[in-house]
Design a protein around this motif. Structure first.
Motif, short mmCIF file in Angstrom:
data_model
loop_
_atom_site.label_atom_id
_atom_site.label_comp_id
_atom_site.label_asym_id
_atom_site.label_seq_id
_atom_site.Cartn_x
_atom_site.Cartn_y
_atom_site.Cartn_z
N THR A 1 -10.53 10.23 -3.73
CA THR A 1 -9.74 9.39 -2.83
C THR A 1 -9.70 10.01 -1.44
N LEU A 2 -10.01 9.21 -0.45
CA LEU A 2 -9.88 9.61 0.95
C LEU A 2 -8.67 8.87 1.51
N ARG A 3 -7.66 9.64 1.93
CA ARG A 3 -6.41 9.04 2.41
C ARG A 3 -6.39 8.99 3.94
N ILE A 4 -6.20 7.79 4.47
CA ILE A 4 -6.11 7.59 5.91
C ILE A 4 -4.74 7.00 6.23
N VAL A 5 -4.05 7.60 7.19
CA VAL A 5 -2.76 7.08 7.64
C VAL A 5 -2.93 6.56 9.06
N ALA A 6 -2.48 5.34 9.29
CA ALA A 6 -2.60 4.70 10.60
C ALA A 6 -1.23 4.28 11.10
N ILE A 7 -1.10 4.26 12.43
CA ILE A 7 0.13 3.74 13.01
C ILE A 7 0.18 2.23 12.78
N SER A 8 1.39 1.70 12.78
CA SER A 8 1.60 0.26 12.69
C SER A 8 2.69 -0.13 13.68
N PRO A 9 2.49 -1.20 14.46
CA PRO A 9 1.33 -2.08 14.43
C PRO A 9 0.10 -1.46 15.10
N SER B 1 5.47 12.30 4.21
CA SER B 1 4.38 11.99 3.29
C SER B 1 3.76 13.27 2.74
N SER B 2 3.53 14.26 3.60
CA SER B 2 2.92 15.51 3.17
C SER B 2 3.83 16.26 2.21
N GLU B 3 5.13 16.26 2.48
CA GLU B 3 6.09 16.94 1.60
C GLU B 3 6.12 16.32 0.22
N MET B 4 5.78 15.03 0.15
CA MET B 4 5.76 14.32 -1.13
C MET B 4 4.43 14.51 -1.85
N LEU C 1 -3.07 3.79 4.60
CA LEU C 1 -1.61 3.68 4.58
C LEU C 1 -1.12 3.51 6.00
N SER C 2 -0.35 2.46 6.27
CA SER C 2 0.19 2.22 7.60
C SER C 2 1.65 2.64 7.66
N LEU C 3 1.99 3.42 8.70
CA LEU C 3 3.35 3.87 8.91
C LEU C 3 3.80 3.46 10.30
N PRO C 4 5.08 3.13 10.49
CA PRO C 4 5.54 2.65 11.80
C PRO C 4 5.34 3.68 12.90
N GLU D 1 0.83 -1.20 0.00
CA GLU D 1 0.00 0.00 0.00
C GLU D 1 0.86 1.25 0.00
N GLN D 2 2.01 1.22 0.67
CA GLN D 2 2.91 2.36 0.64
C GLN D 2 3.42 2.62 -0.78
N ILE D 3 3.63 1.53 -1.53
CA ILE D 3 4.09 1.66 -2.92
C ILE D 3 2.96 2.16 -3.82
#
Length: 459
Positions: free
Chosen positions: A84-92, A133-136, A119-122, A18-20
């Motif tokens: 598209t609705l973008r959601i970022v979640a912590i992982s795990p 992510s925002s800068e990109m 999108l899951s981020l550590p 999903e990150q890709i």
């Protein structure tokens, strides 16, 4: 165990995929090293390697000998005309893994032309990853975090949208304690979607096997110790104890429950006695009575309890839902906390935040309204046993005795505290965790570490 391992590496493969696909990791960009992936996602090297093998087989990545792993330079991500609705979640995150698919499915039933990208981020360096992510150009519309990440945003209320307006129809049904916990400068910067107190869970099968009476409403500390002693056993007769009464976690979102129950105040208190009593009791359990086994703060789960090598554990409904999802071999029961005269404990939560820079503010509000809809909260509770933030749902799904043991009936929840309410500031918490390393190893006395906590950290 085989299924658990398969679940873990498939989970990481999906996160990286999903990150890709989202563009967070772009063609030609290096992934984190295997060592970094192990650390950031709390996984074994074997699981990480299997995840990468799966992505390699699907042509998402390419391994460069002696250099690392990159996203395939030839990978083409198709464009779309849909919203598209973008959601970022912590992982795990157990909630992201188990409950979010339920919310997303219900939302897309009423919004068929909206793609929800999760999108899951550590959790480690989470906000740095959000900034990257925002800068990109991948600005999240919704962020799913734990209360610990919210603690890190102290003083940044203006960077998040006030959630009182989109959730005005649901706030009256929530526990008032949860609604007020995440206000900053009269702004509700986060809305808990599930929560839990830290409570004592036990394995009824082990209690029955070793003829230990199940905990009752008036269970005492002496009863707890007696039970732990009977459950501490050398099961195979090799001279090594391989089953303990308690699995104890050294994390600062677990052991402070014992201090709170002894009446200790972590915010600059000068009272040494309650802290000393707590730290001495923990050393008793671990090193004098030897009826508890220790889980490091750097590991997310209690392997001893999961694999029936410990009869009891301090846990949460959030953690327990994740264990059940991996086919836990027994049904844990809730026991009253017996560690002191003060009926207090810690709170943990998963919460939504909406950045002020959200690109789809209306859709974000509608998604949150879906998440807090009573029917959805009921479905999540029934299928995964997460606690609801809506009081009426919990009262419908759980027995009164269980809610009593969880400290969430009547006014009991008022004596439960989030970490940001217990500790004066974030640096205090980190300093305390660093100070206690030798103590947890049994190499520093309770008296010495109590002095350090009072003089160096809480002064």
């Amino acid at each position: 165990m085989k299924r658990d391992s398969q679940f873990r590496y498939s989970q990481l493969a999906n996160i990286l995929r999903e990150q890709i696909l989202s563009g967070y990791l772009r063609p030609g960009q290096y992934l984190m090293s295997e060592h970094e992936l192990c650390k950031h996602y709390d996984m074994s090297r074997t699981s990480v390697r299997k995840s990468l093998e799966q992505l390699l087989k699907d042509n998402f990545i390419v391994k460069k000998a002696g250099q690392g792993t990159i996203v395939s330079p030839d990978l083409v991500i198709p464009a779309t005309q849909r919203k598209t609705l973008r959601i970022v979640a912590i992982s795990p995150s157990h909630f992201a893994d188990i409950a979010m698919p339920i919310i997303i499915d219900r939302f897309q039933q009423s919004h068929p032309n909206v793609d929800v990208k999760l999108l899951s981020l550590p959790a480690h360096d989470f906000w740095a990853s959000i900034r990257k992510s925002s800068e990109m150009g991948l600005q999240p519309d919704i962020i799913l975090v734990s209360d610990r990440q919210i603690m890190e945003t102290e003083g940044e209320a203006e960077t998040f949208y006030d959630l009182r307006e989109p959730l005005k129809d649901y706030l009256p049904a929530m526990y008032p304690r949860l609604v007020t916990a995440f206000r900053r400068d009269d702004t509700m910067i986060a809305a808990p979607v599930t929560f839990s107190t830290v409570y004592l869970a036990y394995n009824p099968n082990l209690f029955d096997t070793y003829n230990v009476a199940h905990p009752g409403p008036h269970w005492t500390q002496e009863d707890f110790i007696h039970a732990a002693q009977k459950l501490t056993v050398d099961t195979d007769g090799d001279g090594i104890v391989d089953q303990y009464g308690l699995s104890l976690h050294s994390s600062s979102n677990r052991w402070p429950v014992l201090a709170l129950q002894n009446g200790f105040n972590f915010k600059g208190t000068s009272q040494k006695e309650p802290l000393m009593a707590t730290l001495t009791f923990i050393h008793d359990l671990l090193y004098r009575l030897r009826i508890a086994t220790l889980t490091s703060q750097y590991h997310a789960t209690s392997e001893a309890f999961i694999h029936e090598k410990a009869g009891m554990v301090l846990t949460t409904s959030i953690e327990l839902a994740g264990w059940r999802n991996e086919n836990l071999g027994f049904e844990p029961q809730v026991a009253p906390l017996p560690f002191g005269n003060v009926k207090a404990t810690l709170l943990l939560a998963n919460a939504f935040m909406v950045p002020a820079a959200c690109n789809e503010l209306e859709l974000a509000g509608q998604f949150l309204q879906t998440a807090f809809n009573p029917d959805v909260q009921d479905l999540i509770g029934r299928t995964s046993q997460f606690l609801s933030v809506l009081k009426s749902i919990n009262e419908k799904l759980w027995d009164a005795d269980i809610l009593q043991s969880l400290h969430i009936v009547n006014d009991a929840i008022v004596n439960s505290y989030f970490q940001h309410e217990v500790f004066a500031d974030w640096s205090n918490l980190e300093e305390m965790e660093a100070e206690m390393g030798l103590y947890w190893a049994g190499l520093e006395s309770a008296s010495s570490v109590a002095e350090a906590i009072l003089n160096k950290i809480l002064a």
